[in-house]
Design a protein around this motif. Structure first.
Motif, PDB file in Angstrom:
ATOM      1  N   THR A  16       0.834  -1.198   0.000  1.00  0.00           N
ATOM      2  CA  THR A  16       0.000   0.000   0.000  1.00  0.00           C
ATOM      3  C   THR A  16       0.876   1.258   0.000  1.00  0.00           C
ATOM      4  N   MET A  17       1.948   1.224   0.789  1.00  0.00           N
ATOM      5  CA  MET A  17       2.823   2.388   0.921  1.00  0.00           C
ATOM      6  C   MET A  17       3.483   2.772  -0.397  1.00  0.00           C
ATOM      7  N   VAL A  18       3.795   1.800  -1.253  1.00  0.00           N
ATOM      8  CA  VAL A  18       4.453   2.133  -2.521  1.00  0.00           C
ATOM      9  C   VAL A  18       3.451   2.265  -3.674  1.00  0.00           C
ATOM     10  N   GLY A  19       2.185   2.448  -3.346  1.00  0.00           N
ATOM     11  CA  GLY A  19       1.205   2.788  -4.379  1.00  0.00           C
ATOM     12  C   GLY A  19       0.218   1.694  -4.736  1.00  0.00           C
ATOM     13  N   GLY A  20       0.386   0.522  -4.147  1.00  0.00           N
ATOM     14  CA  GLY A  20      -0.499  -0.592  -4.463  1.00  0.00           C
ATOM     15  C   GLY A  20      -1.793  -0.547  -3.665  1.00  0.00           C
ATOM     16  N   PRO A  21      -2.648  -1.542  -3.882  1.00  0.00           N
ATOM     17  CA  PRO A  21      -3.946  -1.570  -3.202  1.00  0.00           C
ATOM     18  C   PRO A  21      -3.821  -1.951  -1.729  1.00  0.00           C
ATOM     19  N   PHE A  22      -4.849  -1.589  -0.970  1.00  0.00           N
ATOM     20  CA  PHE A  22      -4.988  -2.057   0.409  1.00  0.00           C
ATOM     21  C   PHE A  22      -5.922  -3.258   0.390  1.00  0.00           C
ATOM     22  N   TYR A  23      -5.551  -4.317   1.063  1.00  0.00           N
ATOM     23  CA  TYR A  23      -6.453  -5.471   1.188  1.00  0.00           C
ATOM     24  C   TYR A  23      -6.445  -5.930   2.640  1.00  0.00           C
ATOM     25  N   LYS A  24      -7.438  -6.709   2.996  1.00  0.00           N
ATOM     26  CA  LYS A  24      -7.581  -7.144   4.392  1.00  0.00           C
ATOM     27  C   LYS A  24      -6.613  -8.281   4.703  1.00  0.00           C
ATOM     28  N   VAL A  25      -5.927  -8.163   5.841  1.00  0.00           N
ATOM     29  CA  VAL A  25      -5.102  -9.273   6.317  1.00  0.00           C
ATOM     30  C   VAL A  25      -5.706  -9.768   7.620  1.00  0.00           C
ATOM     31  N   ARG A  26      -6.283 -10.973   7.579  1.00  0.00           N
ATOM     32  CA  ARG A  26      -6.809 -11.550   8.806  1.00  0.00           C
ATOM     33  C   ARG A  26      -5.652 -12.107   9.627  1.00  0.00           C
ATOM     34  N   LEU A  27      -5.778 -12.023  10.953  1.00  0.00           N
ATOM     35  CA  LEU A  27      -4.663 -12.328  11.848  1.00  0.00           C
ATOM     36  C   LEU A  27      -4.972 -13.491  12.778  1.00  0.00           C
ATOM     37  N   GLY A  28      -3.902 -14.053  13.342  1.00  0.00           N
ATOM     38  CA  GLY A  28      -4.051 -15.178  14.259  1.00  0.00           C
ATOM     39  C   GLY A  28      -3.257 -16.389  13.798  1.00  0.00           C
ATOM     40  N   ARG A  29      -2.399 -16.182  12.779  1.00  0.00           N
ATOM     41  CA  ARG A  29      -1.493 -17.258  12.352  1.00  0.00           C
ATOM     42  C   ARG A  29      -0.537 -17.608  13.485  1.00  0.00           C
ATOM     43  N   LYS A  30      -0.199 -18.884  13.582  1.00  0.00           N
ATOM     44  CA  LYS A  30       0.900 -19.276  14.472  1.00  0.00           C
ATOM     45  C   LYS A  30       2.144 -19.524  13.615  1.00  0.00           C
ATOM     46  N   ASP A  31       3.302 -19.494  14.284  1.00  0.00           N
ATOM     47  CA  ASP A  31       4.563 -19.788  13.595  1.00  0.00           C
ATOM     48  C   ASP A  31       4.775 -21.293  13.544  1.00  0.00           C
ATOM     49  N   GLY A  32       5.275 -21.763  12.408  1.00  0.00           N
ATOM     50  CA  GLY A  32       5.389 -23.201  12.188  1.00  0.00           C
ATOM     51  C   GLY A  32       6.576 -23.844  12.890  1.00  0.00           C
ATOM     52  N   PHE A  33       6.537 -25.164  12.935  1.00  0.00           N
ATOM     53  CA  PHE A  33       7.596 -25.948  13.594  1.00  0.00           C
ATOM     54  C   PHE A  33       8.598 -26.543  12.596  1.00  0.00           C
ATOM     55  N   VAL A  34       8.366 -26.357  11.290  1.00  0.00           N
ATOM     56  CA  VAL A  34       9.202 -27.008  10.286  1.00  0.00           C
ATOM     57  C   VAL A  34       9.811 -25.966   9.339  1.00  0.00           C
ATOM     58  N   SER A  35      11.117 -26.059   9.154  1.00  0.00           N
ATOM     59  CA  SER A  35      11.785 -25.226   8.157  1.00  0.00           C
ATOM     60  C   SER A  35      12.963 -26.001   7.607  1.00  0.00           C
ATOM     61  N   LYS A  36      12.793 -26.548   6.412  1.00  0.00           N
ATOM     62  CA  LYS A  36      13.833 -27.415   5.848  1.00  0.00           C
ATOM     63  C   LYS A  36      14.184 -26.972   4.441  1.00  0.00           C
ATOM     64  N   SER A  37      15.452 -26.789   4.167  1.00  0.00           N
ATOM     65  CA  SER A  37      15.852 -26.350   2.830  1.00  0.00           C
ATOM     66  C   SER A  37      15.444 -27.386   1.780  1.00  0.00           C
ATOM     67  N   SER A  38      15.368 -28.655   2.198  1.00  0.00           N
ATOM     68  CA  SER A  38      15.023 -29.711   1.234  1.00  0.00           C
ATOM     69  C   SER A  38      13.573 -29.601   0.761  1.00  0.00           C
ATOM     70  N   ARG A  39      12.733 -28.829   1.460  1.00  0.00           N
ATOM     71  CA  ARG A  39      11.333 -28.684   1.078  1.00  0.00           C
ATOM     72  C   ARG A  39      11.123 -27.538   0.077  1.00  0.00           C
TER      73      ARG A  39
END
Ligand code: HEM
Ligand SMILES: *[C@@H]1O[C@H](CO)[C@@H](O)[C@H](O)[C@H]1NC(C)=O
Ligand SMILES: CC(=O)N[C@H]1CO[C@H](CO)[C@@H](O)[C@@H]1O
Length: 328
Positions: free
Chosen positions: A134-157
């Motif tokens: 939005t700040m650089v000129g694009g549209p504003f859209y709704k971001v719903r909240l309440g995501r949790k952070d995941g337990f998996v982060s693997k370069s192989s994925r």
């Protein structure tokens, strides 16, 4: 007869409910638990973007990469350790930008001071992306909240979940389709290439030694190709060399990406392919002709991307630090 019929009714009533995890998200998730969330986000983002204008594009790409691998769960923010080679260290992320990571760290630090242990890194990244667009000129859209952070982060994925500039259009289409995105949504999302940079190595095969009859890809505008050859002349020695994705309005989020394509100003092979492929071409033409139509489609697709594969409840955690799991 009766049982299958009941089952059918039951199943069809289910399809009207959103999947349980995403139904828990709301735009007001932090209103009570962290009332200054919006304000802290906006201040941190504004300060960072003003001092480092490349932050916006870097953050949008970081978010895209996060969502495509394990869903939008901040898995891309984890740093590797001796036991785990994390997403970020997959070869394709060679250039995930430091400014974007720095922005997330700053926002997290400020939010932990105001409301410790409340705001997830995944929500910070999703919100930062929207605010910067939005700040650089694009549209504003709704971001719903309440995501949790995941337990998996693997370069192989990572490999196979992200498109490369050399990926054929059919594969790009089926990759997005496998995650529930239509061709039209994929084209709209890729309109994000209206901002930011690409490194020379991402398109060097189009500008050096392209074919026997032409040193560069003849689908490029001639002046543009010459400019790229100059800008990237030393890219082997200096691999940080990069050029704007949208050469005409590089820092403005607009529909210029789509207008550039028929002019031979599409930088990556995958960009040019959007114009050539009969499945994507109609959307390119539509968005080139009508920015409102692009902004509407982009907003809808980003709202959808922003809840892709999210974790809620015990399927995730609120990390204390965005680059390490709490358990370590
Ligand atoms: C259609 C398939 C796509 C391909 C093949 C692709 C590929 C690439 C490549 C190769 C770069 C240059 C990276 C570098 O050299 O640092 C790039 C940059 C970028 N991509 Fe994509 N991309 C695709 C779709 C998307 C989507 C859907 C988004 C966002 C919604 C996105 C957002 C960006 C942004 C913002 C940049 C600029 C990053 C910066 O300036 O730091 N891309 N993309
Ligand atoms: C552009 O797209 C918008 C949204 O789809 C539509 O309402 C409008 O009529 C279009 N404008 C033109 C000139 O076609
Ligand atoms: C931003 C980031 O974490 N980039 C990493 C991506 O992968 C390369 C190669 O392993 C690392 O050196 C970078 O630090």
């Amino acid at each position: 007869m009766a049982v299958p019929l009941l089952l059918l009714i039951f199943l069809s009533s289910l399809t009207f409910l959103p999947p349980p995890s995403e139904s828990k998200l709301t735009t007001t998730y932090y209103r009570k638990s962290c009332p200054k969330f919006e304000q802290i986000m906006q201040e941190t983002i504004t300060n960072k973007q003003i001092t480092n204008p490349t932050t916006a594009a870097g953050t949008v790409r970081l978010f895209f990469h996060d969502c495509m691998v394990e869903g939008c769960d901040a898995s891309v923010l984890i740093t590797s350790n001796s036991f785990n080679k994390a997403e970020r260290d997959a070869d394709i992320n060679h250039s995930l930008p430091g400014d974007a990571l720095d922005l997330i760290v700053r926002a997290k630090t400020a939010l932990e001071l105001a409301c410790p242990g409340i705001v997830s890194c995944a929500d910070i990244l999703a919100t930062a992306t929207r605010n910067l667009i939005t700040m650089v000129g694009g549209p504003f859209y709704k971001v719903r909240l309440g995501r949790k952070d995941g337990f998996v982060s693997k370069s192989s994925r990572v490999e196979g979940n992200l498109p490369r500039s050399s990926t054929p259009m059919s594969e790009i289409i089926s990759l997005f389709a496998s995650k529930g995105f239509s061709v039209q949504e994929m084209v709209a999302l890729t309109g994000a290439h209206t901002i930011g940079f690409s490194h020379c190595k991402e398109f060097s095969n189009r500008i050096f030694g392209f074919s026997k009859s032409s040193p560069y890809d003849p689908s490029y505008n001639v002046k543009f190709a010459e400019g790229l050859r100059k800008a990237c002349a030393n890219f082997h020695k200096n691999p940080t060399m990069s050029v704007f994705n949208d050469v005409l309005t590089p820092n403005k989020f607009d529909n210029m990406y789509f207008k550039n394509l028929p002019r031979g100003l599409g930088l990556l092979a995958s960009d040019h392919a959007m114009l050539v492929d009969p499945r994507t071409k109609p959307y390119v033409e539509m968005y080139a002709a009508n920015q409102t139509s692009f902004f509407e489609a982009f907003s809808r697709a980003m709202e959808k991307l922003s809840i892709y594969g999210i974790k809620t409840g015990r399927k995730g955690e609120v990390r204390r630090k965005c680059d390490v799991f709490n358990s370590i």
